[in-house]
Design an enzyme around this catalytic site. Structure first.
Site, short mmCIF file in Angstrom:
data_model
loop_
_atom_site.label_atom_id
_atom_site.label_comp_id
_atom_site.label_asym_id
_atom_site.label_seq_id
_atom_site.Cartn_x
_atom_site.Cartn_y
_atom_site.Cartn_z
NE ARG A 74 -19.93 0.95 12.15
CZ ARG A 74 -21.19 0.83 12.56
NH1 ARG A 74 -21.94 1.90 12.67
NH2 ARG A 74 -21.68 -0.34 12.88
NE ARG B 132 -21.15 -12.77 12.41
CZ ARG B 132 -20.19 -11.97 12.89
NH1 ARG B 132 -19.04 -11.83 12.25
NH2 ARG B 132 -20.38 -11.33 14.03
CD GLU C 56 -16.63 -18.29 12.31
OE1 GLU C 56 -16.32 -17.93 13.46
OE2 GLU C 56 -16.75 -17.51 11.37
CG HIS D 214 -14.33 -14.76 13.41
ND1 HIS D 214 -15.64 -15.16 13.48
CD2 HIS D 214 -14.38 -13.40 13.36
CE1 HIS D 214 -16.44 -14.10 13.48
NE2 HIS D 214 -15.68 -13.01 13.41
N GLY E 129 -10.74 -10.95 12.53
CA GLY E 129 -11.11 -9.56 12.20
C GLY E 129 -10.80 -8.54 13.30
#
Ligand code: DGY
Length: 323
Positions: free
Chosen positions: A158, A242, A271, A289, A291
């Site tokens: 996706r 990731r 992280e 991070h 996103g």
């Protein structure tokens, strides 16, 4: 009727927290502090549902705590590599996630990083802020064209496909991809996408390589000292998937020696502890991070968890069951 007891590990957006308060006997993490393994164990023992996020680690040691009350982990996030799924199954725990709703915002961040690394965005910003900019000049801060370049996607699900649509229809980019399973013919035709049989084949051709594969044993350090050598010296790497997919030290070395031109990273090994080596380099763009970090997306993710919990407590089919 008594409400089910639900434990939420981090703050969620206001409207979703309001619904949680209305529907459940909920415990929120008011200070938004990262919780410890012992706190997770205690949550598993005292609540019907525990809702972690992608930054909370649930290894076998936590999941196998004795005298569990919890039956479902309603994960806030599409990725679930922070939960040991085999251990969850072995301990009779259901796990759900939040697919679909973060596809566009994550692809937007991948495109942001692609543009930033190609056009040296963060470096330019630092130059201006440091009052070191000496004015326009025909040869200063030269960078790479995005329009018409070749984008290689490793993982073409996706998010990879959404990124490819933005790149192809918005920036006229040529799309190549590596994906272990077959991809819908309509998608391939729409994007004029070319399948690569191997990661090596893709790395050798792409001007920009964007990672969209899941994390796991098969993809750990997929990008390493050997595979980085296969990339063009003018190429850029983008990672919004990731951190574990990339060997940080190998990437730092490749950036330092200009073996590749640049990188744009939103995710990291271990992280939020970023390898110091990245901080010294100008040819890497670093985001924390981000996103899925839009108000709309984070609210939609919370709504997804609510839908999964509602289905579970009503004894209905779970919309997003991982196991
Ligand atoms: C996810 O949901 O897995 C994302 O990484 C969160 O931004």
């Amino acid at each position: 009727m008594t409400k089910p007891k639900v434990f939420i590990t981090r703050r969620w957006t206001e409207s979703v927290e309001a619904k949680l308060r209305e529907l459940y006997d909920v415990t929120l993490n008011e200070n938004d502090r990262p919780l410890t393994a012992d706190e997770f164990k205690s949550a598993l023992q005292n609540y019907d549902a525990v809702c972690p996020t992608v930054c909370d680690s649930f290894p076998a040691e936590v999941l196998s705590v004795e005298n569990k009350r919890c039956k479902i982990l309603g994960n806030f996030g599409v990725g679930y590599n922070h939960i040991d799924i085999e251990a969850a199954k072995a301990n009779g725990l259901i796990v759900t996630n939040t697919p679909n709703v973060l596809t566009q915002s994550t692809a937007d961040i991948a495109m942001t990083l692609l543009l930033m690394t190609a056009r040296r965005g963060a470096e330019g910003d630092r130059l201006v802020r440091a009052k070191k900019w000496q004015g326009w000049c025909p040869t200063s801060m030269l960078s790479s064209n995005v329009t018409g370049a070749t984008l290689g996607l490793i993982g073409f699900g996706r998010i990879g496909q959404a990124m490819a649509r933005k790149a192809h229809h918005g920036f006229d980019m040529n799309i190549i991809y590596f994906n272990p399973s077959q991809v819908d013919e309509y998608v391939i035709q729409d994007l004029k996408a070319k399948r690569c049989e191997t990661v090596a084949e893709l790395l050798a051709q792409a001007d920009f390589v964007s990672l969209h594969c899941p994390a796991g044993a098969k993809t750990k350090h997929l990008i390493n000292a050997q595979t980085l050598k296969l990339m063009k010296s003018t190429a850029h790497l983008i990672n919004t998937a990731r951190g574990d997919i990339v060997d940080s030290q190998a990437l730092i070395d490749a950036l330092k020696t200009k073996q590749i031109a640049g990188a744009g990273l939103d995710v990291y090994e271990n992280e939020p502890h970023i390898h110091d080596g990245f901080l010294e380099l100008d040819n890497v763009q670093l985001l924390p991070h981000l996103g899925s970090a839009t108000l709309e997306t984070r609210t939609a993710m919370g709504e997804k968890v609510l839908a999964n919990l509602a289905a579970y407590f009503a004894g209905e089919t779970l919309p997003d069951k991982v196991c």
